[in-house]
Design a protein around this motif. Sequence first.
Motif, PDB file in Angstrom:
ATOM      1  N   SER A  96    -131.177 -69.810 -15.491  1.00  0.00           N
ATOM      2  CA  SER A  96    -130.576 -68.484 -15.337  1.00  0.00           C
ATOM      3  C   SER A  96    -131.615 -67.463 -14.880  1.00  0.00           C
ATOM      4  CB  SER A  96    -129.923 -68.033 -16.648  1.00  0.00           C
ATOM      5  OG  SER A  96    -129.113 -69.078 -17.119  1.00  0.00           O
TER       6      SER A  96
ATOM      7  N   GLU B 281    -121.006 -70.573 -14.371  1.00  0.00           N
ATOM      8  CA  GLU B 281    -119.935 -71.299 -15.052  1.00  0.00           C
ATOM      9  C   GLU B 281    -120.461 -71.761 -16.407  1.00  0.00           C
ATOM     10  OE1 GLU B 281    -118.208 -74.444 -12.735  1.00  0.00           O
ATOM     11  OE2 GLU B 281    -117.557 -73.060 -11.187  1.00  0.00           O
ATOM     12  N   PRO B 282    -119.672 -71.695 -17.455  1.00  0.00           N
ATOM     13  CA  PRO B 282    -118.360 -71.066 -17.446  1.00  0.00           C
ATOM     14  C   PRO B 282    -118.506 -69.548 -17.526  1.00  0.00           C
ATOM     15  CG  PRO B 282    -118.872 -71.874 -19.660  1.00  0.00           C
ATOM     16  CD  PRO B 282    -120.030 -72.256 -18.774  1.00  0.00           C
TER      17      PRO B 282
ATOM     18  N   ARG C  24    -115.107 -69.197 -21.839  1.00  0.00           N
ATOM     19  CA  ARG C  24    -116.515 -69.345 -22.240  1.00  0.00           C
ATOM     20  C   ARG C  24    -116.682 -69.104 -23.744  1.00  0.00           C
ATOM     21  NH1 ARG C  24    -121.782 -69.027 -20.022  1.00  0.00           N
ATOM     22  NH2 ARG C  24    -123.161 -68.173 -21.586  1.00  0.00           N
TER      23      ARG C  24
ATOM     24  N   ASP D 115    -124.908 -70.475 -11.284  1.00  0.00           N
ATOM     25  CA  ASP D 115    -125.612 -71.018 -12.434  1.00  0.00           C
ATOM     26  C   ASP D 115    -124.667 -72.033 -13.092  1.00  0.00           C
ATOM     27  OD1 ASP D 115    -126.973 -71.400 -14.799  1.00  0.00           O
ATOM     28  OD2 ASP D 115    -127.244 -69.269 -15.238  1.00  0.00           O
TER      29      ASP D 115
ATOM     30  N   TYR E  47    -122.901 -83.352 -18.627  1.00  0.00           N
ATOM     31  CA  TYR E  47    -122.567 -83.087 -20.044  1.00  0.00           C
ATOM     32  C   TYR E  47    -121.344 -83.890 -20.509  1.00  0.00           C
ATOM     33  CZ  TYR E  47    -125.952 -79.290 -20.499  1.00  0.00           C
ATOM     34  OH  TYR E  47    -127.117 -78.559 -20.576  1.00  0.00           O
ATOM     35  N   GLN E  48    -120.221 -83.766 -19.763  1.00  0.00           N
ATOM     36  CA  GLN E  48    -119.015 -84.472 -20.223  1.00  0.00           C
ATOM     37  C   GLN E  48    -119.097 -85.959 -19.881  1.00  0.00           C
ATOM     38  OE1 GLN E  48    -118.653 -81.057 -19.085  1.00  0.00           O
ATOM     39  NE2 GLN E  48    -118.639 -80.861 -21.312  1.00  0.00           N
TER      40      GLN E  48
ATOM     41  N   GLU F  75    -122.620 -68.524 -29.863  1.00  0.00           N
ATOM     42  CA  GLU F  75    -122.735 -69.105 -28.514  1.00  0.00           C
ATOM     43  C   GLU F  75    -123.536 -70.394 -28.482  1.00  0.00           C
ATOM     44  OE1 GLU F  75    -123.459 -67.096 -24.884  1.00  0.00           O
ATOM     45  OE2 GLU F  75    -121.399 -66.396 -24.906  1.00  0.00           O
TER      46      GLU F  75
END
Length: 216
Positions: A14, A36-37, A47, A92, A101-102, A156
């Motif tokens: 970021s 995203e998200p 998000r 980003d 990730y998934q 978060e």
Amino acid sequence: MFISFEGIEGSGKSTTARALAEHLQERGLDPLLTREPGGCTLGRGLRHTLLDMRVHTLSSRAELFLFLADRTQHVTEVIRPALEAGQIVLCDRYVDSTLAYQGYGRGLDTGFLRRLNETATGGLMPEVTLLLDVPVPCGLTRAGKCNKDAGTTISEGRFDSESRDFHERVRSGYHALTQEEPDRFAVIDSSQLFEDVILQCFSVVERTLRRFGDAD
Ligand code: TYD
């Protein structure tokens, strides 16, 4: 031109994306920095749910479909219109986060995820993807420190609090993706000094701009 940024938690994506946006602006170009998200109105709500540490009951597939809903709307509402208006889009995280990730992290089938990504984006892919690569312990320490400095509340941290193994799978997943598409990915060692990371990213982007004929 469409550029995406990828990496594990604490990889410095970021910050790098922000620095690159400023660099392009100084060059008189018109970048759009998005993420995203959460890069569109629908996504900002999603998000919240996706990253909220208090959400314990989200199944891997439900999580997947929320990321895809965010992406579908983000591409339609933000990314495509900006590209059509001639802006350089800096995003980003994008499709590779879902695969890493998934797919590699949560264990969902990557072939299935690729097909869903294709549906969500209408096949829109970045010209270049900067993978900021950092060893997991270093990334997690940095992410923890950033969250503390930013005063981020626990709400978060759902992904930050995953196991070390999960983050190792995500990182190896990214490495596997770079092997499959070496021309799209530029891998930057982000354990180096931040200034060096930024300079390397600038030079990849400058090269891509020249390829596109947008440079002076
Ligand atoms: P964010 O705070 O943006 O993390 P970072 O600063 O590391 O980018 O949170 C995004 C989280 O969502 C991050 O942990 C990765 C995860 N993610 C997925 O699991 N799949 C996806 O498709 C996307 C876009 C993000």
